[in-house]
Enzyme design. Structure first.
Site, PDB file in Angstrom:
ATOM      1  N   LEU A   9      -7.334   2.185  12.554  1.00  0.00           N
ATOM      2  CA  LEU A   9      -6.745   3.051  11.523  1.00  0.00           C
ATOM      3  C   LEU A   9      -6.338   2.241  10.299  1.00  0.00           C
ATOM      4  CD1 LEU A   9      -4.566   5.490  13.650  1.00  0.00           C
ATOM      5  CD2 LEU A   9      -6.683   6.006  12.427  1.00  0.00           C
ATOM      6  N   ALA A  22      -9.469   1.445   8.368  1.00  0.00           N
ATOM      7  CA  ALA A  22      -9.966   2.627   7.661  1.00  0.00           C
ATOM      8  C   ALA A  22      -9.130   2.925   6.418  1.00  0.00           C
ATOM      9  CB  ALA A  22      -9.979   3.834   8.603  1.00  0.00           C
ATOM     10  N   GLU A  23      -7.810   2.866   6.542  1.00  0.00           N
ATOM     11  CA  GLU A  23      -6.961   3.187   5.394  1.00  0.00           C
ATOM     12  C   GLU A  23      -7.073   2.122   4.307  1.00  0.00           C
ATOM     13  OE1 GLU A  23      -2.603   4.860   4.116  1.00  0.00           O
ATOM     14  OE2 GLU A  23      -2.991   4.520   6.242  1.00  0.00           O
ATOM     15  N   ILE A  24      -7.201   0.863   4.682  1.00  0.00           N
ATOM     16  CA  ILE A  24      -7.359  -0.206   3.693  1.00  0.00           C
ATOM     17  C   ILE A  24      -8.691  -0.054   2.962  1.00  0.00           C
ATOM     18  CG2 ILE A  24      -7.696  -2.711   3.470  1.00  0.00           C
ATOM     19  CD1 ILE A  24      -5.467  -2.958   5.694  1.00  0.00           C
ATOM     20  N   GLY A  28      -8.341   3.021   0.648  1.00  0.00           N
ATOM     21  CA  GLY A  28      -7.418   2.736  -0.448  1.00  0.00           C
ATOM     22  C   GLY A  28      -8.051   1.849  -1.502  1.00  0.00           C
TER      23      GLY A  28
END
Length: 135
Positions: A51, A54-56, A59
């Site tokens: 997760l 994925a968020e990095i 972003g």
């Protein structure tokens, strides 16, 4: 879009070993090792590390799409973990982020995480809210 890859020094991305491979408008590719920093005590990739990857990826994919006085903030992450990767010498995963919606105030990304053989390990949907920089 800037041609340079993100600088992850002094960030979570650096701590867990994320390396950006390529970035173009609407598509980002990065890798992350499967090692002691990203594993569960059972010797497999931790879903939370997936997760974070994925968020990095999402972003940093949104950053060059923002105006100079704006920045992306992840406001929603949803994922399905469908495979496992064991900790072993040289193990890693690759995240491919694809922009699926570019609105004025939100960007939505799909990030697929695969093992070295290309098998899907996790798939995530990330929503970034585009906000004015306050710092």
């Amino acid at each position: 879009m800037a041609n340079s890859l993100p600088d992850l020094r002094d960030s979570m991305g650096e701590h867990i070993g994320i390396k950006f491979i390529s970035m173009e408008e609407g598509k980002v590719v990065a890798t992350m090792p499967v090692d002691h920093r990203t594993s569960q005590p059972f010797g497999i990739l931790n879903g939370g590390a997936s997760l974070a990857l994925a968020e990095i990826v999402a972003g940093h994919g949104s950053v060059p799409l923002c105006a100079p006085n704006e920045m992306p903030c992840g406001i929603q992450v949803s994922a399905n973990h469908v495979g496992m990767v064991r900790v072993e010498e040289g193990a890693s995963v690759t995240a491919t982020g694809t922009l699926i919606h570019r609105g004025r105030t939100t960007h939505i990304w799909n990030v697929d995480i695969t093992n070295k053989e290309g098998k899907l390990i996790s798939t995530a949907r990330i929503t970034n809210q585009i906000v004015k920089k306050r710092i």
